[in-house]
Enzyme design. Structure first.
Site, PDB file in Angstrom:
ATOM      1  CG  PHE A  87     -22.110  30.385   0.765  1.00 40.98           C
ATOM      2  CD1 PHE A  87     -20.994  30.744   1.497  1.00 40.98           C
ATOM      3  CD2 PHE A  87     -23.296  30.526   0.971  1.00 40.98           C
ATOM      4  CE1 PHE A  87     -21.267  30.951   3.062  1.00 40.98           C
ATOM      5  CE2 PHE A  87     -23.532  31.011   2.450  1.00 40.98           C
ATOM      6  CZ  PHE A  87     -22.610  31.199   3.371  1.00 40.98           C
ATOM      7  CD  GLU A 137     -23.670  26.646   2.643  1.00 37.29           C
ATOM      8  OE1 GLU A 137     -23.256  26.765   1.410  1.00 37.29           O
ATOM      9  OE2 GLU A 137     -24.674  26.183   3.206  1.00 37.29           O
ATOM     10  NE  ARG A 169     -32.012  30.107   1.868  1.00 37.53           N
ATOM     11  CZ  ARG A 169     -31.054  30.310   2.458  1.00 37.53           C
ATOM     12  NH1 ARG A 169     -29.828  31.022   1.850  1.00 37.53           N
ATOM     13  NH2 ARG A 169     -30.634  29.926   3.782  1.00 37.53           N
ATOM     14  CG  HIS A 205     -27.485  24.952   7.789  1.00 42.89           C
ATOM     15  ND1 HIS A 205     -26.353  24.356   7.729  1.00 42.89           N
ATOM     16  CD2 HIS A 205     -27.493  26.299   6.811  1.00 42.89           C
ATOM     17  CE1 HIS A 205     -25.449  25.265   7.559  1.00 42.89           C
ATOM     18  NE2 HIS A 205     -25.934  26.149   6.920  1.00 42.89           N
ATOM     19  NE  ARG A 236     -26.960  26.545   3.245  1.00 40.77           N
ATOM     20  CZ  ARG A 236     -27.508  27.594   3.458  1.00 40.77           C
ATOM     21  NH1 ARG A 236     -28.860  27.788   3.568  1.00 40.77           N
ATOM     22  NH2 ARG A 236     -26.486  28.383   3.675  1.00 40.77           N
ATOM     23  CG  HIS A 276     -31.126  27.338   7.611  1.00 38.56           C
ATOM     24  ND1 HIS A 276     -30.924  28.496   8.769  1.00 38.56           N
ATOM     25  CD2 HIS A 276     -30.505  27.790   6.532  1.00 38.56           C
ATOM     26  CE1 HIS A 276     -30.142  29.259   8.292  1.00 38.56           C
ATOM     27  NE2 HIS A 276     -29.993  29.151   7.059  1.00 38.56           N
ATOM     28  CD  GLN A 297     -31.360  25.555   2.510  1.00 42.62           C
ATOM     29  OE1 GLN A 297     -31.259  26.309   3.400  1.00 42.62           O
ATOM     30  NE2 GLN A 297     -31.415  25.284   1.496  1.00 42.62           N
ATOM     31  CG  LEU A 344     -26.931  28.247  10.589  1.00 41.05           C
ATOM     32  CD1 LEU A 344     -27.378  27.046  10.100  1.00 41.05           C
ATOM     33  CD2 LEU A 344     -27.048  29.563   9.674  1.00 41.05           C
TER      34      LEU A 344
END
Length: 578
Positions: A121, A255, A386, A238, A286, A350, A236, A252
């Site tokens: 990730f 990821e 995050r 995304h 991100r 996000h 955040q 979404l």
């Protein structure tokens, strides 16, 4: 309105996602009288939208991974304004919580030798993200719901909390709510209240939330009760949200697509992350990838719908159907075969790093005695940005902690403040009868445009000052609201949401204006550099006149073990995926 008979219990849990359910499970196992309430049907919490995975330093594929490296990655991604103790608690406890979920039926994907599989990730040093295809959040929530049902934990669905009840000396003793099916008011009387009602990204035009989820309920409830908020400027975005169809705009694209090797291209066919982050490419943080996407779109190299291309068609069809089944199906439903063609994506709001301030992450209590919080409702773990895969970990780690604390140490009972109960019920009546000019949904749409335009991916002083002025004008219009609809209606729900959203949006704008630097997800074009003197956290409190007041406190330093992991300077080599 006459006050209904209060429902009395030990602990009221507001929010039925992973954090709330994990807290309730711990309480039920200790025979505490607990009730979980949620705005939606049981099992329909926002947790199901967390698709890509949950972080835990298990070392299934990379045995050199450790909890302290997980903590270091989290602090680096949070640009060192995280609550360092919260980060350590998260990283230490995540493996046990993941193994527990697996025992309860989460059924994580496995390696060939039977270990829980882990994937890359963004911004992680090792393969640490445990997953079940791309439906991890749903698998986790189903495991928690199953465990809650086995324990017989009581639950009220379609129940909307409008106020936290506090005594004259500032202690939380319950809540006011209404039944969304019948419209009846409800009074809860509890020895402790746990807020686990999610974040506030639905204040933006394009959000990965459903339109009526993540509307800032927890943050506004806590603030209105007198609890400080923290880190509200950090939202955040995304990098990869959908652009169409319209009803899915902003939803979404996990990821996990990039974690499995997805590549970003502009309309000139350039793999543009080579210019923005040649070492980590699409798996950089991100905020970095989101700003790169935004820059390409603003420079005129975007798609016809205002996005960029995300392509994973170079991977084998069977591999994609195994690792990304939901993405394959969702795009197939709108005529896109991601095994052979790219997806059109753009940044979307996000996750809220900011939220309710917790004074002790070993108990999860707020500054209001008797009021506790866990999950996305809370600030501290994530700092300025995050780390992907930490949201699900946070819910179960701190849900278990607050549940265990209250199972052992419940506050003494206190009487309900009857005058405050009646005043709260009167406010519900007044909102239902409001016969003004402005429609709630029209004002919500206007608020979302203000936030997208003035507190979005890139910010500056003039824009935020203008945004605050527009928000104050909107607040005045909201005082002249037209509801005239019973409490079972969408219109009434929207009216309640609007009040929460205005409070939360003001906190975001004021904190973002105060932070005169760029750090993580907070990027200011007029202050593009990170300033060492701003390694601190902004708190938002209500002053004696009921207005928002801001102060800043220095960020914590990590423990020596985590400092050592930071000094080791671990970093993912993206090109392992090539």
């Amino acid at each position: 309105m006459d006050s209904p008979t209060p429902i009395s219990l030990d602990v009221l849990v507001i929010g039925a996602g992973a954090a709330g359910l994990r807290a309730a499970i711990e309480l039920a196992e200790a025979d505490r009288d607990v009730l979980v309430i949620g705005k939606r049907k049981h099992g329909d919490a926002h947790t199901v939208w967390a698709a890509g995975g949950i972080n835990a330093a298990l070392g299934s594929l990379d045995p050199e991974d450790r909890w302290d490296i997980h903590a270091a990655d989290t602090l680096n991604e949070g640009h060192l304004v995280n609550d360092a103790r919260a980060v350590e608690v998260l990283a230490r406890n995540a493996p046990e919580r993941v193994l527990e979920l697996d025992r309860w039926g989460a059924d994580f994907s496995r390696t060939d030798d039977g270990e829980i599989n882990q994937r890359y990730f963004g911004a992680q040093s090792f393969r640490r993200t445990c997953f079940k295809g791309d439906v991890t959040g749903r698998a986790i929530l189903e495991a928690l719901v199953g465990q809650a049902k086995r324990l017989g934990i009581p639950y009220r669905q379609n129940t909307f909390v409008t106020e936290i009840l506090t005594t004259d000396d500032g202690r939380a003793v319950g809540a006011i709510a209404y039944d969304m099916d019948t419209g009846e008011p409800i009074v809860f009387h509890a020895r402790a209240v746990v807020l686990a009602a999610g974040g506030h990204t639905s204040v933006y035009t394009r959000s990965s939330s459903r339109p009526d989820e993540n509307t800032g309920d927890a943050q506004a409830l806590a603030y209105n009760a007198g609890a400080p908020l923290r880190d509200m400027e950090f939202v955040q975005f995304h990098p990869t949200g959908k652009l169409w169809p319209e009803e899915e705009r902003g939803h979404l694209v996990t990821e996990a697509v990039r974690g499995e090797g997805g590549r970003l291209f502009n309309t000139e066919g350039e793999r543009f992350m080579e210019r923005y982050s040649p070492k980590q490419m699409e798996l950089d943080a991100r905020d970095v990838v989101a700003r790169a996407n935004y820059a390409e779109i603003q420079a005129g190299r975007g798609t016809p719908n205002g996005g960029v291309w995300l392509d994973i068609s170079h991977r084998e069809d069977e591999y994609l159907r195994d690792r990304l089944p939901r993405m394959v199906q969702e795009f197939a439903d709108v005529g896109v075969d991601i095994t052979s063609e790219p997806m059109e994506v753009a940044p979307t709001a996000h996750y809220a790093m900011g939220g309710v301030e917790v004074v002790d992450f070993e108990t999860c209590e707020t500054a209001i005695p008797g009021l506790f919080a866990a999950g996305e409702s809370v600030a501290g773990v994530h700092g300025a940005n995050r780390l992907g895969g930490n949201s699900l970990a946070e819910t179960v780690v701190f849900g278990q902690i607050v549940g265990a604390h209250l199972a052992q140490t419940l506050p003494e009972p206190a009487d309900l403040p009857t005058d405050r109960v009646q005043a709260a019920l009167d406010r519900l009546d007044a909102l239902e009868a409001a016969d003004g000019t402005h429609e709630p949904l029209a004002l919500i749409d206007r608020l979302r445009r203000i936030m997208w335009d003035h507190a979005g991916i890139i910010r500056d002083e003039d824009g935020m000052i203008e945004g605050l002025a527009k928000l104050q004008a909107l607040r005045r219009d909201a005082a002249d609201l037209r509801v005239q609809a019973d409490r079972t209606s969408d219109r009434f729900e929207q009216a309640v949401n609007l009040g929460f959203m205005i409070t939360t949006s003001e906190a975001i704008l004021r904190a973002a204006l105060e932070r005169a630097e760029s750090r993580g997800a907070h990027y200011r074009s007029d202050h593009p550099e990170t300033a060492p003197e701003w390694r601190k956290n902004i708190r938002v409190t209500k002053d004696a006149d009921g207005r928002m007041a801001l102060d800043a406190v220095p960020a914590q330093d990590p423990t020596p073990a985590v400092q050592q992991a930071l000094a080791e300077d671990h970093e993912l080599d993206y090109h392992h995926l090539e």
